[in-house]
Enzyme design. Structure first.
Site, PDB file in Angstrom:
ATOM      1  N   CYS A 112       3.764   3.637   1.455  1.00  0.00           N
ATOM      2  CA  CYS A 112       4.300   2.596   0.476  1.00  0.00           C
ATOM      3  C   CYS A 112       4.806   3.736  -0.779  1.00  0.00           C
ATOM      4  O   CYS A 112       5.624   3.010  -1.546  1.00  0.00           O
ATOM      5  CB  CYS A 112       3.323   1.689   0.010  1.00  0.00           C
ATOM      6  SG  CYS A 112       2.750   0.743   1.618  1.00  0.00           S
ATOM      7  N   HIS A 250       4.838  -0.630  -7.118  1.00  0.00           N
ATOM      8  CA  HIS A 250       4.684  -1.068  -5.603  1.00  0.00           C
ATOM      9  C   HIS A 250       4.038  -2.570  -5.471  1.00  0.00           C
ATOM     10  O   HIS A 250       3.104  -2.745  -6.166  1.00  0.00           O
ATOM     11  CB  HIS A 250       3.754  -0.049  -4.600  1.00  0.00           C
ATOM     12  CG  HIS A 250       3.655  -0.526  -3.319  1.00  0.00           C
ATOM     13  ND1 HIS A 250       4.517  -0.992  -2.603  1.00  0.00           N
ATOM     14  CD2 HIS A 250       2.560  -0.820  -2.726  1.00  0.00           C
ATOM     15  CE1 HIS A 250       4.142  -1.204  -1.399  1.00  0.00           C
ATOM     16  NE2 HIS A 250       3.105  -1.236  -1.575  1.00  0.00           N
ATOM     17  N   ASN A 280       4.672  -7.518   0.467  1.00  0.00           N
ATOM     18  CA  ASN A 280       4.583  -6.198   0.646  1.00  0.00           C
ATOM     19  C   ASN A 280       5.466  -5.648   1.505  1.00  0.00           C
ATOM     20  O   ASN A 280       5.223  -5.529   2.622  1.00  0.00           O
ATOM     21  CB  ASN A 280       3.117  -5.627   0.823  1.00  0.00           C
ATOM     22  CG  ASN A 280       2.856  -4.105   0.665  1.00  0.00           C
ATOM     23  OD1 ASN A 280       3.718  -3.388   0.792  1.00  0.00           O
ATOM     24  ND2 ASN A 280       1.721  -3.734   0.747  1.00  0.00           N
TER      25      ASN A 280
END
Ligand code: UT7
Length: 323
Positions: A112, A250, A280
């Site tokens: 990520c 993020h 996500n």
């Protein structure tokens, strides 16, 4: 030394929207649990496109916005943890799909945090004069590695891609960066394990491609390390958070962002969030958010932004971008 000016942001997300209520028909969960624990309402799920294809669509939009032709692109770096193949790189397939015939193309694996790492890597090639421009992409089809029977992870992730074009320029660009890894905790988030299995050694056990995650561990790590990293880039650039137009974290969990905001005494409205609509999307989450900020007209030339990522590796890092 040159600077790397970011000239265009774009995104692409698959059409299919899967709501929290849709997921409650697959696993024992509820809209109330998912939204209150994560801030996520819905996510996009690919019904056909693999990672290279979602990335290529974001990349094409980005090079059109940047006003460069595909064969002018000199470098493609793709950050992904869900490549189509382990070889060739997703970047090489994107190169073919968009017709960037002359580009040096490779993938970068930092989960990520991948887009932050990839942008900082591309920045070095531009700064040294090795390449005049670069296409930096963060893209994932996480839905193909999710364990759809695990309610602890399948409700979190989504598919999509974001891309930007950077060019040699004067002034602005990436003005500070702070990147880290901690391999001691590599097993906090894993996917696609391939055991050694040959005529001379049988490791035993099956390989797996499903994603596993210790959510609590990542939550605690992110709320500890991200504030340190944001503080580090502000210090390196010798500016304060008031000089920053938006912080683009993020997009994993709105509670993580709220804790970062509280710890750093930076108001929540400085943090851009869109996890309610996309979940996500791992390496894609920051470039998708940047593309939305740009499309909504919320950022303009000379604005300073902080991008900050965290995830598997463990990896984490931040950069200050001046547009
Ligand atoms: O991008 C990569 C980085 N990853 C992340 O940033 C993830 C970071 N972590 C998180 O966002 C949070 O830890 C989660 C959202 C993953 C989990 O939230 P939590 O508050 O840490 O919940 P938990 O894992 O401690 O689980 C609490 C309870 C458990 O039930 P019991 O044992 O208390 O009875 C879980 O089984 O919630 C249960 N649970 C669920 N219940 C309904 C877990 N997932 C679900 C679900 N629906 N989807």
């Amino acid at each position: 030394m040159f600077n790397s000016k970011i000239v265009a942001f774009s995104k692409y997300v698959p059409e299919k929207i899967v709501t929290n209520n849709d997921l409650s028909e697959i696993v024992d969960t509820s809209d109330e649990w998912i939204f209150s624990r994560t801030g996520i309402k819905e996510r996009r799920v690919s019904t056909s496109e693999n990672t290279s294809e979602v990335c290529a669509k974001a990349a094409e939009a980005s090079i059109i916005k940047a006003g460069v032709s595909p064969d002018e692109i000199e470098l493609i770096i793709t950050a992904t943890m869900t490549p189509d193949y382990s070889s060739p790189s997703t970047a090489c397939i994107i190169q073919k799909l968009i017709g960037a015939k002359k580009a040096v193309s490779f993938d970068l694996s930092a989960a990520c945090s991948g887009f932050v790492f990839a942008l900082c890597a591309a920045d070095k090639f531009i700064k040294t004069g090795a390449f005049k421009n670069a296409l930096v992409i963060g893209g994932e089809v996480t839905s193909k590695v999710i364990d759809w029977s695990d309610r602890g992870t399948c409700v979190l992730f989504g598919d999509g891609a974001g891309a930007c074009v950077i060019k040699q320029g004067k002034g602005g660009g990436i003005i500070a960066e702070d990147l880290h890894s901690d391999g001691e905790r590599f097993d906090s988030l894993t996917s696609l394990y391939t055991p050694v299995n040959n005529p001379y050694h049988k490791e035993g056990g099956e390989g797996f491609n499903r994603l596993t995650m210790d959510g609590r561990e990542i939550f605690n790590f992110a709320t500890r390390k991200v504030p340190e990293s944001i503080a580090a880039v502000l210090q390196k650039a010798n500016i304060s958070s008031e000089d920053i137009k938006y912080i683009v974290p993020h997009q994993a969990n709105s509670r993580i962002v709220e804790i970062i905001s509280r710890k750093m005494k930076i108001p929540m409205d400085k943090f851009f969030m869109n996890m309610d609509r996309y979940g996500n999307t791992s390496a894609a989450s920051i470039p998708i958010a940047l593309a939305e900020l740009s499309d909504m007209g919320l950022i303009k030339e000379k604005d300073k932004l902080i991008i900050t990522g965290f995830g598997g590796g463990l990896t984490w890092g931040s950069a200050i971008i001046e547009l």
